[in-house]
Scaffold this motif. Structure first.
Motif, PDB file in Angstrom:
ATOM      1  N   VAL A 161       0.867  -1.189   0.000  1.00  0.00           N
ATOM      2  CA  VAL A 161       0.000   0.000   0.000  1.00  0.00           C
ATOM      3  C   VAL A 161       0.900   1.233   0.000  1.00  0.00           C
ATOM      4  CG1 VAL A 161      -1.951   1.133   1.113  1.00  0.00           C
ATOM      5  CG2 VAL A 161      -1.650  -1.327   1.361  1.00  0.00           C
ATOM      6  N   THR A 162       1.497   1.517  -1.147  1.00  0.00           N
ATOM      7  CA  THR A 162       2.403   2.655  -1.282  1.00  0.00           C
ATOM      8  C   THR A 162       2.090   3.399  -2.564  1.00  0.00           C
ATOM      9  OG1 THR A 162       4.099   1.473  -2.538  1.00  0.00           O
ATOM     10  CG2 THR A 162       4.199   1.307  -0.123  1.00  0.00           C
ATOM     11  N   VAL A 163       2.698   4.548  -2.702  1.00  0.00           N
ATOM     12  CA  VAL A 163       2.488   5.357  -3.905  1.00  0.00           C
ATOM     13  C   VAL A 163       3.075   4.693  -5.146  1.00  0.00           C
ATOM     14  CG1 VAL A 163       2.405   7.532  -2.643  1.00  0.00           C
ATOM     15  CG2 VAL A 163       4.606   6.656  -3.424  1.00  0.00           C
ATOM     16  N   SER A 221     -14.078  -2.479   7.945  1.00  0.00           N
ATOM     17  CA  SER A 221     -12.748  -2.776   7.419  1.00  0.00           C
ATOM     18  C   SER A 221     -12.630  -2.379   5.952  1.00  0.00           C
ATOM     19  CB  SER A 221     -12.439  -4.264   7.593  1.00  0.00           C
ATOM     20  OG  SER A 221     -11.205  -4.584   7.000  1.00  0.00           O
ATOM     21  N   ARG A 222     -13.657  -2.692   5.171  1.00  0.00           N
ATOM     22  CA  ARG A 222     -13.626  -2.343   3.744  1.00  0.00           C
ATOM     23  C   ARG A 222     -13.666  -0.827   3.539  1.00  0.00           C
ATOM     24  NH1 ARG A 222     -16.782  -7.040   3.766  1.00  0.00           N
ATOM     25  NH2 ARG A 222     -18.712  -5.836   3.954  1.00  0.00           N
ATOM     26  N   THR A 223     -14.443  -0.133   4.357  1.00  0.00           N
ATOM     27  CA  THR A 223     -14.523   1.327   4.252  1.00  0.00           C
ATOM     28  C   THR A 223     -13.181   1.975   4.576  1.00  0.00           C
ATOM     29  OG1 THR A 223     -16.872   1.299   4.839  1.00  0.00           O
ATOM     30  CG2 THR A 223     -15.699   3.388   5.110  1.00  0.00           C
ATOM     31  N   LEU A 224     -12.558   1.514   5.658  1.00  0.00           N
ATOM     32  CA  LEU A 224     -11.256   2.059   6.030  1.00  0.00           C
ATOM     33  C   LEU A 224     -10.199   1.747   4.982  1.00  0.00           C
ATOM     34  CD1 LEU A 224     -11.224   1.277   9.860  1.00  0.00           C
ATOM     35  CD2 LEU A 224     -11.337   3.533   8.795  1.00  0.00           C
ATOM     36  N   THR A 225     -10.289   0.562   4.395  1.00  0.00           N
ATOM     37  CA  THR A 225      -9.359   0.195   3.312  1.00  0.00           C
ATOM     38  C   THR A 225      -9.505   1.143   2.137  1.00  0.00           C
ATOM     39  OG1 THR A 225      -9.364  -2.142   3.942  1.00  0.00           O
ATOM     40  CG2 THR A 225      -8.712  -1.616   1.690  1.00  0.00           C
ATOM     41  N   ASP A 226     -10.744   1.400   1.743  1.00  0.00           N
ATOM     42  CA  ASP A 226     -11.003   2.287   0.607  1.00  0.00           C
ATOM     43  C   ASP A 226     -10.507   3.701   0.900  1.00  0.00           C
ATOM     44  OD1 ASP A 226     -12.270   2.720  -2.024  1.00  0.00           O
ATOM     45  OD2 ASP A 226     -13.606   4.041  -0.896  1.00  0.00           O
ATOM     46  N   GLU A 227     -10.748   4.189   2.111  1.00  0.00           N
ATOM     47  CA  GLU A 227     -10.314   5.539   2.464  1.00  0.00           C
ATOM     48  C   GLU A 227      -8.793   5.642   2.497  1.00  0.00           C
ATOM     49  OE1 GLU A 227     -14.159   6.946   5.162  1.00  0.00           O
ATOM     50  OE2 GLU A 227     -12.276   6.386   6.139  1.00  0.00           O
ATOM     51  N   LEU A 228      -8.133   4.607   2.978  1.00  0.00           N
ATOM     52  CA  LEU A 228      -6.673   4.618   2.997  1.00  0.00           C
ATOM     53  C   LEU A 228      -6.118   4.661   1.581  1.00  0.00           C
ATOM     54  CD1 LEU A 228      -4.016   4.469   4.554  1.00  0.00           C
ATOM     55  CD2 LEU A 228      -4.206   1.979   4.515  1.00  0.00           C
ATOM     56  N   TYR A 229      -6.706   3.893   0.672  1.00  0.00           N
ATOM     57  CA  TYR A 229      -6.242   3.898  -0.714  1.00  0.00           C
ATOM     58  C   TYR A 229      -6.463   5.253  -1.373  1.00  0.00           C
ATOM     59  CZ  TYR A 229      -4.853  -0.961  -1.358  1.00  0.00           C
ATOM     60  OH  TYR A 229      -4.180  -2.158  -1.299  1.00  0.00           O
ATOM     61  N   LYS A 230      -7.542   5.934  -1.008  1.00  0.00           N
ATOM     62  CA  LYS A 230      -7.775   7.266  -1.561  1.00  0.00           C
ATOM     63  C   LYS A 230      -6.681   8.226  -1.114  1.00  0.00           C
ATOM     64  CE  LYS A 230     -12.809   7.002  -2.078  1.00  0.00           C
ATOM     65  NZ  LYS A 230     -14.121   7.501  -1.587  1.00  0.00           N
ATOM     66  N   GLU A 269       0.502  13.598  -6.085  1.00  0.00           N
ATOM     67  CA  GLU A 269       1.390  14.685  -5.669  1.00  0.00           C
ATOM     68  C   GLU A 269       2.856  14.269  -5.822  1.00  0.00           C
ATOM     69  OE1 GLU A 269       2.653  18.299  -4.540  1.00  0.00           O
ATOM     70  OE2 GLU A 269       0.566  17.702  -4.958  1.00  0.00           O
ATOM     71  N   TYR A 270       3.157  13.017  -5.502  1.00  0.00           N
ATOM     72  CA  TYR A 270       4.518  12.504  -5.633  1.00  0.00           C
ATOM     73  C   TYR A 270       4.951  12.505  -7.100  1.00  0.00           C
ATOM     74  CZ  TYR A 270       8.490   9.288  -5.059  1.00  0.00           C
ATOM     75  OH  TYR A 270       9.727   8.715  -5.067  1.00  0.00           O
ATOM     76  N   ARG A 271       4.044  12.143  -7.989  1.00  0.00           N
ATOM     77  CA  ARG A 271       4.359  12.150  -9.419  1.00  0.00           C
ATOM     78  C   ARG A 271       4.691  13.568  -9.888  1.00  0.00           C
ATOM     79  NH1 ARG A 271       3.483   8.684 -13.752  1.00  0.00           N
ATOM     80  NH2 ARG A 271       3.705   9.755 -15.748  1.00  0.00           N
TER      81      ARG A 271
END
Length: 714
Positions: free
Chosen positions: A419-421, A506-515, A523-525
């Motif tokens: 789960v990284t950029v 768990s799925r909601t938090l996963t989705d928010e983390l990916y966002k 921003e990194y790009r």
């Protein structure tokens, strides 16, 4: 590329020099100027008095004559003036003397500003240094004393830092004004004197501009003395969202006689912790105040009920007894101030640093003194909190919970590393993926990480081995084996005891983390593309700049040759053998210098290095060197000799030297290439380093962009 952090001894010497010795030296200089009355000139006062008499005398003669009297003459600056011009010039000379006297008066008034501002800066330094040492020593007596002494420092330090910057600015301006005003004298200023005055005025302007920027930067840093909201990636759980966990936490808080948390937040990252003060939940931007308990969802299915009780009991113990005030008032503020001061130190450029350095050194020194007390109490409070966790379960359960948290790092790290950029992978449910990784690949071995410290956002934990030892538990193979047991697939279903819908959460938090990760990736790009764009696709040749040295050597060579020729003709006239030898020495030395100057001239016509987007070409080598093969580089400048050493990695092929103009050394054993020359044209030492860094960063950014599918938009 090169570590520029000073050693501790060097840092201490700089601290004493900048904060104590420098203002002391300036103050002593001001006292000396005041005592010796260096700004007062009796001769100037006498000249004004005499010139006034001359003006009065000429004016009286004109009034008596009642008409222009050309018999009246006045000499000034080697020129004789007659008639009305005599009076005009006499008055002009008197005005020049009076203006010079006014400048002398202003210069006299600058001295008290030098003494006062330098004295204030010195006194502030002594007070802050002494207070930091004294208050941090008091803070080692108890946590309450630490919180109280830091609250005193919290009020003292912002004011001291602000006044220090102002005092330093006034001292700098006053000292420059003192020396610039000394240039003024009766009559017109020469070109060199006028240039000195203009330079002094520009220097004062630069100091005032830098002071304004410094105060603005310091204002943002001083805002840290009111704690910044701590960012947390997660969601607040209402009692309807997690009735079981709220009941669980309330029950433990009552048993421990601890303050119940105002909020419970669930997230994907980090471990369990409690935190007081203001927080900001991401990505919702929701602000929370009060006491908050954070639950890491991926870790919860791994814990048995008594282990969960031990961990949450440990965290709630920070809100009980003598730890309450420490956790509520001290820890958040201390962490916020530390972050802001070190961020300010990293964020100030070298040009603005000279005004901020004294006050910044004071702030960092004081924080370092308190660091020792904080480390001492952080260690003890964790042991006390462990006792709280054991109180609601057992020492064995607390030890097992610690070991299981360590063992979970393996599957958690495996999944979260994706789960990284730079990662293309996308999981629907990170909690389920972590559990699957543990079942498929097994848990980590906690016995290999017993000396590790469990991370915490605002605190420092002792090593795991010491915490277990303090509980009186032996870390044997049986305990390790239990901690390494992977949970079953039913572990997630068991969470329904605590949460209304654990899977959906768990799925909601996963989705928010990916966002959040995707937003950071975009921003990194942009940052990477900006680095690549900083260098043009055209090659950047660097040619040596011999500058004035080449011309000085050439002039000296010509003088030696001319002297040698003159001595040779003197020898032919007098047939003196000694003159012949001396003439040969002069001619030989002159020829050598002329040869050296010609070498410099030739080197200045051709590049000794060519910087390209993907490689660096070096004159004297048969092949270019890829930026990807350069691990690091060192640069030194001594006696106008620029030495650049490239350290190549093991995979890099070593080029061969060629016959040519380049001055290159190759060390095959160390895999280094040393390039010798002079500073390139148009660059100084600092800009040369920045240019090399720019090309290396651009190459790295280009490689990252090529090898990874980083999104362009959210």
């Amino acid at each position: 590329m090169v570590n520029s952090q000073p050693k501790k001894g060097q840092y201490f010497l700089k601290l004493i020099g900048i904060t104590l010795l420098l203002p002391l030296a300036i103050m002593i200089f001001g006292i000396w100027a005041q005592a010796n009355k260096t700004t007062q000139s009796p001769e100037l006062q006498y000249a004004i008095t005499e010139q006034q008499k001359i003006v009065d005398e000429i004016s009286a003669r004109f009034e008596k004559a009642g008409k222009p009297d050309f018999t009246i003459q006045y000499e000034s600056g080697g020129t004789t003036y007659g008639g009305p011009m005599a009076l005009t010039q006499a008055k002009r000379d008197l005005e020049d003397l009076q203006n010079a006297n006014k400048m002398s008066d202003v210069r006299t008034k600058a001295v008290p500003f030098i003494i006062t501002s330098a004295g204030i800066s010195l006194i502030i330094s002594i007070i802050v240094l002494g207070a930091g040492i004294f208050l941090s020593a008091i803070g080692r007596q108890s946590r309450a004393a630490l919180a109280h002494s830091f609250s005193i420092l919290r009020m003292l330090l912002p004011m001291a830092m602000a006044v220090q910057v102002v005092a330093t600015t006034i001292a700098g301006v006053a000292v420059i004004a003192y020396f610039v005003l000394a240039v003024f004298h009766p009559g017109s200023l020469s070109n060199s004197e006028m240039k000195l005055v203009v330079f002094g005025i520009m220097l004062i302007g630069v100091i005032l501009w830098v002071a304004l920027k410094t105060i603005v930067q310091l204002r943002h840093a001083l805002a840290a003395f009111k704690p910044n909201p701590y960012p947390i990636i997660g969601r607040q759980l209402s009692r309807d969202d997690a009735p079981g966990i709220w009941h669980f936490v309330d029950e433990l808080a009552e048993k421990l006689n601890a303050i119940k948390p105002d909020h419970i937040v669930a997230g994907i990252e980090q471990g369990f912790f409690v935190i007081s003060g203001e927080k900001t939940l991401e990505p919702a931007k929701e602000t929370l105040n009060g006491h908050t308990l954070y639950l890491p969802l991926p870790l919860m299915p791994f814990l048995k009920k008594d282990e969960l009780r031990a961990i949450i009991g440990h965290e709630l113990s920070h809100f009980s007894g003598g730890d309450t005030e420490y956790s509520q008032r001290f820890v958040p503020i201390y962490a916020s101030i530390s972050r802001s001061l070190y961020a300010l130190d990293d964020g100030v450029n070298s040009y603005d640093r000279f005004l901020l350095k004294p006050t910044l050194y004071l702030g960092l020194f004081v924080m370092e003194q308190f660091d020792l007390a904080v480390l001492h109490w952080s260690r003890l409070r964790e042991f006390e909190a462990d006792k709280g966790g054991a109180k609601v379960t057992s020492n064995e359960a607390s030890a097992r919970a610690l070991l299981r948290s360590v063992a979970t790092d393996k599957p958690l790290g495996k999944v979260m590393s994706q789960v990284t950029v730079l990662s293309d992978s996308k999981y629907d449910d990170l909690v389920a993926e972590v559990l699957k990784a543990a079942i498929d690949d097994g848990m980590g071995d906690p016995s290999t990480h017993l000396e590790d410290k469990i991370p915490h956002p605002t605190d420092t934990h002792p090593p795991t081995s010491q915490r277990i030892e303090a509980m009186g538990i032996k870390t044997d193979t049986n305990l390790i084996a239990i901690a390494k047991e992977a949970p079953t697939q039913d572990a997630i279903k068991n969470m329904d005891e605590y949460f209304k819908d654990f899977g959906q959460l768990s799925r909601t938090l996963t989705d928010e983390l990916y966002k959040i990760v995707r937003t950071n990736a975009v921003e990194y790009r942009k940052q990477l593309e900006s680095r690549v764009a900083e260098i043009s696709n055209e090659d950047r040749p660097l040619t040596a700049n011999p500058g004035i040295i080449m011309w000085l050597i050439s002039i000296f060579a010509i003088l030696c040759l001319a002297g040698g020729v003159a001595l040779f003709f003197a020898f032919t006239a007098k047939a003196d053998k000694d003159l012949f030898i001396v003439s040969l020495v002069f001619l030989g030395f002159g020829a050598f210098l002329l040869w050296a100057a010609s070498i410099m001239f030739v080197h200045s016509r051709y590049p000794f290095m060519v910087l390209k987007a993907h490689e660096i070409g070096v004159t004297g080598l048969d092949a270019p060197i890829s930026w990807g093969h350069v691990m690091k580089y060192d640069v030194s400048l001594a006696n106008h000799q620029l030495i650049t050493t490239l350290h190549l990695n093991d995979a890099a092929p070593l080029p061969q030297k060629t016959k040519g103009k380049g001055r290159v050394r190759i060390n095959k054993k160390k895999k280094t290439i040393t390039i010798m020359g002079m500073l390139p044209k148009g660059l100084n030492f600092k800009t040369y380093l920045e240019l090399i860094d720019k090309y290396i960063n651009a190459y790295d950014a280009h490689e990252i962009l090529n090898k990874n599918n980083i999104p362009k938009q959210i």
